[in-house]
Design a protein around this motif. Structure first.
Motif, PDB file in Angstrom:
ATOM      1  N   GLY A 401     100.394  66.080  82.175  1.00  0.00           N
ATOM      2  CA  GLY A 401      99.033  66.598  82.018  1.00  0.00           C
ATOM      3  C   GLY A 401      98.134  65.638  81.257  1.00  0.00           C
ATOM      4  O   GLY A 401      96.975  65.416  81.640  1.00  0.00           O
ATOM      5  N   ALA A 402      98.668  65.030  80.192  1.00  0.00           N
ATOM      6  CA  ALA A 402      97.882  64.063  79.421  1.00  0.00           C
ATOM      7  C   ALA A 402      97.498  62.862  80.274  1.00  0.00           C
ATOM      8  O   ALA A 402      96.360  62.369  80.230  1.00  0.00           O
ATOM      9  CB  ALA A 402      98.669  63.618  78.187  1.00  0.00           C
ATOM     10  N   VAL A 403      98.442  62.380  81.078  1.00  0.00           N
ATOM     11  CA  VAL A 403      98.175  61.232  81.945  1.00  0.00           C
ATOM     12  C   VAL A 403      97.209  61.613  83.073  1.00  0.00           C
ATOM     13  O   VAL A 403      96.308  60.837  83.424  1.00  0.00           O
ATOM     14  CB  VAL A 403      99.501  60.686  82.503  1.00  0.00           C
ATOM     15  CG1 VAL A 403      99.259  59.773  83.683  1.00  0.00           C
ATOM     16  CG2 VAL A 403     100.268  59.951  81.414  1.00  0.00           C
ATOM     17  N   ALA A 404      97.374  62.796  83.648  1.00  0.00           N
ATOM     18  CA  ALA A 404      96.507  63.216  84.749  1.00  0.00           C
ATOM     19  C   ALA A 404      95.052  63.338  84.289  1.00  0.00           C
ATOM     20  O   ALA A 404      94.127  62.954  85.019  1.00  0.00           O
ATOM     21  CB  ALA A 404      96.993  64.553  85.316  1.00  0.00           C
ATOM     22  N   LEU A 405      94.833  63.866  83.081  1.00  0.00           N
ATOM     23  CA  LEU A 405      93.473  63.977  82.556  1.00  0.00           C
ATOM     24  C   LEU A 405      92.858  62.615  82.293  1.00  0.00           C
ATOM     25  O   LEU A 405      91.642  62.429  82.424  1.00  0.00           O
ATOM     26  CB  LEU A 405      93.476  64.807  81.272  1.00  0.00           C
ATOM     27  CG  LEU A 405      93.752  66.306  81.421  1.00  0.00           C
ATOM     28  CD1 LEU A 405      93.869  66.970  80.056  1.00  0.00           C
ATOM     29  CD2 LEU A 405      92.643  66.971  82.236  1.00  0.00           C
ATOM     30  N   SER A 406      93.689  61.651  81.910  1.00  0.00           N
ATOM     31  CA  SER A 406      93.184  60.312  81.579  1.00  0.00           C
ATOM     32  C   SER A 406      93.043  59.412  82.801  1.00  0.00           C
ATOM     33  O   SER A 406      92.381  58.372  82.720  1.00  0.00           O
ATOM     34  CB  SER A 406      94.125  59.632  80.576  1.00  0.00           C
ATOM     35  OG  SER A 406      94.302  60.408  79.412  1.00  0.00           O
ATOM     36  N   LEU A 407      93.648  59.787  83.937  1.00  0.00           N
ATOM     37  CA  LEU A 407      93.717  58.876  85.073  1.00  0.00           C
ATOM     38  C   LEU A 407      92.358  58.539  85.682  1.00  0.00           C
ATOM     39  O   LEU A 407      92.060  57.341  85.883  1.00  0.00           O
ATOM     40  CB  LEU A 407      94.659  59.442  86.137  1.00  0.00           C
ATOM     41  CG  LEU A 407      94.917  58.550  87.354  1.00  0.00           C
ATOM     42  CD1 LEU A 407      95.508  57.215  86.926  1.00  0.00           C
ATOM     43  CD2 LEU A 407      95.861  59.250  88.340  1.00  0.00           C
ATOM     44  N   PRO A 408      91.476  59.514  86.002  1.00  0.00           N
ATOM     45  CA  PRO A 408      90.209  59.134  86.652  1.00  0.00           C
ATOM     46  C   PRO A 408      89.359  58.186  85.818  1.00  0.00           C
ATOM     47  O   PRO A 408      88.934  57.133  86.328  1.00  0.00           O
ATOM     48  CB  PRO A 408      89.522  60.489  86.888  1.00  0.00           C
ATOM     49  CG  PRO A 408      90.646  61.473  86.950  1.00  0.00           C
ATOM     50  CD  PRO A 408      91.643  60.988  85.952  1.00  0.00           C
ATOM     51  N   PRO A 409      89.078  58.487  84.527  1.00  0.00           N
ATOM     52  CA  PRO A 409      88.280  57.512  83.763  1.00  0.00           C
ATOM     53  C   PRO A 409      88.992  56.184  83.556  1.00  0.00           C
ATOM     54  O   PRO A 409      88.353  55.133  83.499  1.00  0.00           O
ATOM     55  CB  PRO A 409      88.027  58.220  82.424  1.00  0.00           C
ATOM     56  CG  PRO A 409      89.078  59.274  82.325  1.00  0.00           C
ATOM     57  CD  PRO A 409      89.375  59.687  83.724  1.00  0.00           C
ATOM     58  N   ALA A 410      90.316  56.231  83.454  1.00  0.00           N
ATOM     59  CA  ALA A 410      91.059  54.984  83.277  1.00  0.00           C
ATOM     60  C   ALA A 410      90.943  54.106  84.515  1.00  0.00           C
ATOM     61  O   ALA A 410      90.782  52.874  84.410  1.00  0.00           O
ATOM     62  CB  ALA A 410      92.527  55.291  82.971  1.00  0.00           C
ATOM     63  N   LEU A 411      91.034  54.686  85.704  1.00  0.00           N
ATOM     64  CA  LEU A 411      90.894  53.904  86.935  1.00  0.00           C
ATOM     65  C   LEU A 411      89.482  53.326  87.063  1.00  0.00           C
ATOM     66  O   LEU A 411      89.307  52.190  87.532  1.00  0.00           O
ATOM     67  CB  LEU A 411      91.222  54.774  88.150  1.00  0.00           C
ATOM     68  CG  LEU A 411      92.701  55.088  88.368  1.00  0.00           C
ATOM     69  CD1 LEU A 411      92.876  56.076  89.517  1.00  0.00           C
ATOM     70  CD2 LEU A 411      93.499  53.813  88.650  1.00  0.00           C
ATOM     71  N   ARG A 412      88.470  54.092  86.642  1.00  0.00           N
ATOM     72  CA  ARG A 412      87.091  53.567  86.694  1.00  0.00           C
ATOM     73  C   ARG A 412      86.936  52.384  85.738  1.00  0.00           C
ATOM     74  O   ARG A 412      86.331  51.352  86.088  1.00  0.00           O
ATOM     75  CB  ARG A 412      86.097  54.671  86.350  1.00  0.00           C
ATOM     76  CG  ARG A 412      85.937  55.728  87.448  1.00  0.00           C
ATOM     77  CD  ARG A 412      84.716  56.586  87.211  1.00  0.00           C
ATOM     78  NE  ARG A 412      84.833  57.381  85.983  1.00  0.00           N
ATOM     79  CZ  ARG A 412      85.342  58.617  85.947  1.00  0.00           C
ATOM     80  NH1 ARG A 412      85.787  59.188  87.065  1.00  0.00           N
ATOM     81  NH2 ARG A 412      85.406  59.277  84.815  1.00  0.00           N
ATOM     82  N   ALA A 413      87.496  52.526  84.533  1.00  0.00           N
ATOM     83  CA  ALA A 413      87.417  51.422  83.570  1.00  0.00           C
ATOM     84  C   ALA A 413      88.194  50.209  84.064  1.00  0.00           C
ATOM     85  O   ALA A 413      87.762  49.062  83.890  1.00  0.00           O
ATOM     86  CB  ALA A 413      87.950  51.881  82.214  1.00  0.00           C
ATOM     87  N   ALA A 414      89.343  50.456  84.701  1.00  0.00           N
ATOM     88  CA  ALA A 414      90.131  49.353  85.245  1.00  0.00           C
ATOM     89  C   ALA A 414      89.351  48.632  86.345  1.00  0.00           C
ATOM     90  O   ALA A 414      89.371  47.398  86.438  1.00  0.00           O
ATOM     91  CB  ALA A 414      91.451  49.884  85.796  1.00  0.00           C
ATOM     92  N   ARG A 415      88.658  49.398  87.173  1.00  0.00           N
ATOM     93  CA  ARG A 415      87.880  48.789  88.259  1.00  0.00           C
ATOM     94  C   ARG A 415      86.772  47.905  87.702  1.00  0.00           C
ATOM     95  O   ARG A 415      86.529  46.803  88.216  1.00  0.00           O
ATOM     96  CB  ARG A 415      87.283  49.898  89.140  1.00  0.00           C
ATOM     97  CG  ARG A 415      86.465  49.406  90.327  1.00  0.00           C
ATOM     98  CD  ARG A 415      87.324  48.645  91.290  1.00  0.00           C
ATOM     99  NE  ARG A 415      86.579  48.235  92.473  1.00  0.00           N
ATOM    100  CZ  ARG A 415      87.050  47.389  93.375  1.00  0.00           C
ATOM    101  NH1 ARG A 415      88.263  46.867  93.243  1.00  0.00           N
ATOM    102  NH2 ARG A 415      86.319  47.066  94.423  1.00  0.00           N
ATOM    103  N   ARG A 416      86.104  48.371  86.657  1.00  0.00           N
ATOM    104  CA  ARG A 416      85.031  47.565  86.059  1.00  0.00           C
ATOM    105  C   ARG A 416      85.585  46.251  85.504  1.00  0.00           C
ATOM    106  O   ARG A 416      84.998  45.182  85.697  1.00  0.00           O
ATOM    107  CB  ARG A 416      84.335  48.358  84.951  1.00  0.00           C
ATOM    108  CG  ARG A 416      83.405  49.459  85.457  1.00  0.00           C
ATOM    109  CD  ARG A 416      82.501  49.965  84.357  1.00  0.00           C
ATOM    110  NE  ARG A 416      83.258  50.587  83.274  1.00  0.00           N
ATOM    111  CZ  ARG A 416      83.565  51.883  83.226  1.00  0.00           C
ATOM    112  NH1 ARG A 416      83.189  52.688  84.207  1.00  0.00           N
ATOM    113  NH2 ARG A 416      84.248  52.370  82.207  1.00  0.00           N
ATOM    114  N   LEU A 417      86.711  46.323  84.810  1.00  0.00           N
ATOM    115  CA  LEU A 417      87.310  45.106  84.265  1.00  0.00           C
ATOM    116  C   LEU A 417      87.756  44.168  85.370  1.00  0.00           C
ATOM    117  O   LEU A 417      87.596  42.943  85.268  1.00  0.00           O
ATOM    118  CB  LEU A 417      88.500  45.473  83.367  1.00  0.00           C
ATOM    119  CG  LEU A 417      88.180  45.954  81.951  1.00  0.00           C
ATOM    120  CD1 LEU A 417      89.456  46.383  81.245  1.00  0.00           C
ATOM    121  CD2 LEU A 417      87.488  44.857  81.154  1.00  0.00           C
TER     122      LEU A 417
END
Length: 439
Positions: A401-417
């Motif tokens: 659950g902790a990872v699932a909640l963090s996944l969408p913003p993390a993928l967006r931040a990864a894409r920007r980098l």
């Protein structure tokens, strides 16, 4: 300035990378013999109590918690990391050989095993930091992923073969002989390192050397806290560590007592997990092709590892189905974690400035050690409180659950980098070639 522009050009060729692979693989092979022989010596030969066995295990973790951050800060001041690896192999070989000699002559004690665990724990934290610094000397940032995949595959393969051979070797030749195999493996690793070609020393600025130890140690923590992607990345690293440590503490009682898996089938489950770890390491080299974002692969790999762990508490029914489900529930998380760990290497090496690589890797290892210790203790308490199977469900679901909640913003931040680092960089003015330095 990016890590790529600050780092010196890599100087290792295919021959040196192969020898580095041999060094890591032989060491991993021998370490399996010691890890299996130590509890046998403690319980069978010395009659150690469960509390004493726990002290031996805790002694291996303690150096990471106490020395991890200083070790990383000091590693950032090292210009010739291969020399450090040579010293560590020498110390390890001497320590293991001394304990093997004491066991062979009935002079060993629980204190001897605790001392060996402390030495091995100290060597592990220092070598774990220096390993990446030296790897960065050998290969360019873009090649870190495939080379790391090859080395990790070798370690998994060596560990799998070692587990098959360690038990019969102990029965046939004794625990002292098993320890001796580990000592020899360190010597073989030492020879591989010494026969590698000279490499350019890492240029260390005088300002970096004068920087206070506390400031250097804090730099690794700031790396994970100052950027949105790196903050999210910490969640994806820590949550699986906590969950896997908690589940590892519950796996044996769950499979043997709750799921009623026979002892002879129990070993098969972990043999399959070793093969899946090897397969994940081998596959990761293909996944991390140029043009693919290692950040996204890291995030998705850790998420898949937690998701596949939900197969374990489903174990039940006929023996064949139970063993198959358990093997996948134990092995698939290792398969996906192997891919994520390989992808993590170019992320860390690419995002961290060269002069901060040691402190950042040490910070990550300290966080992981603390999370693992807390997960193991918490998993045991939770299993006693609500039962083993419910505890596994709860731990895995909370972490997922902790990872699932963090996944969408993390993928967006990864894409920007990824888009920012993929942009073409201006050519840097040439630098004079430094003098080569041997190990």
């Amino acid at each position: 300035m990016s890590a790529q522009t600050m780092a010196p050009a890599a100087t290792g060729g295919a021959r040196d990378i192969t020898r580095y692979w041999w060094a890591q693989t032989t060491s991993a092979f021998g370490s399996v013999f010691t890890s299996i022989a130590m509890p046998v010596i403690a319980v069978v030969h010395l009659g150690a109590t469960p509390g004493q066995v726990g002290l031996i295990s805790a002694a291996a973790i303690l150096p990471t918690l106490l020395l991890g951050l200083p070790a990383g800060a000091l590693a950032d001041r090292v210009a010739a990391p291969r020399r450090v690896l040579v010293v560590l192999d020498t110390v390890s070989a001497a320590a293991v050989a001394a304990v093997a000699l004491s066991v062979a002559n009935d002079l060993a004690s629980v204190g001897t095993l605790i001392a060996l665990s402390l030495v091995q724990g100290t060597v592990t934290i220092v070598s774990g930091v220096v390993y990446f610094i030296h790897l960065r000397q050998l290969v360019d940032t873009d090649a870190i992923g495939p080379v790391r995949a090859r080395i990790q595959a070798g370690q998994y393969g060596a560990g799998f073969i070692g587990r098959l051979l360690a038990g019969p070797a102990i029965v046939a030749f004794g625990a002292a002989a098993a320890l001796s195999i580990d000592a020899v493996s360190y010597l073989l690793s030492l020879v591989a390192l010494l026969t590698m070609a000279p490499v350019r020393p890492i240029p260390r600025q005088s300002a970096d050397r004068r920087e206070s130890l506390w400031r250097s140690m804090a730099a690794g923590t700031r790396f994970f806290l100052d950027d949105p992607f790196h903050r999210a990345l910490l969640v994806f690293i820590i949550a699986p560590v906590v969950a896997s440590a908690a589940v590892a503490a519950l796996t044996a009682p769950f499979l043997l007592r709750t799921a009623h898996i026979p002892t002879e089938a129990y070993g098969v489950i972990f043999a399959v997990s070793g093969l899946l770890g090897l397969a994940g390491s081998a596959l990761s080299g293909r996944i991390l092709r140029p043009g693919r974002d290692p950040r996204a692969i890291t995030l998705l790999g850790f998420a898949a590892s937690l998701g596949s762990a939900l197969l374990l508490p489903l174990t039940g029914g006929p023996l064949a189905a139970a063993v198959g489900c358990a093997a996948l529930g134990v092995g698939l998380p290792i398969f996906f974690a192997a891919i994520a760990n390989v992808a993590l290497s170019p992320v860390i090496v690419g995002d961290v400035p060269e002069h901060r690589l040691g402190s950042t890797m040490a910070t990550l290892q300290v966080f992981a050690a603390a999370a693992g210790l807390g997960g193991a203790l918490g998993g045991g308490v939770l299993g006693d409180w609500i039962g083993v199977r419910p505890a596994i469900w709860l731990v895995d679901l909370v972490a997922l659950g902790a990872v699932a909640l963090s996944l969408p913003p993390a993928l967006r931040a990864a894409r920007r980098l990824f888009l920012s680092t993929a942009a073409p960089r201006p050519e840097q003015p040439g630098q004079p070639e430094p003098v080569l330095e041997t190990a």
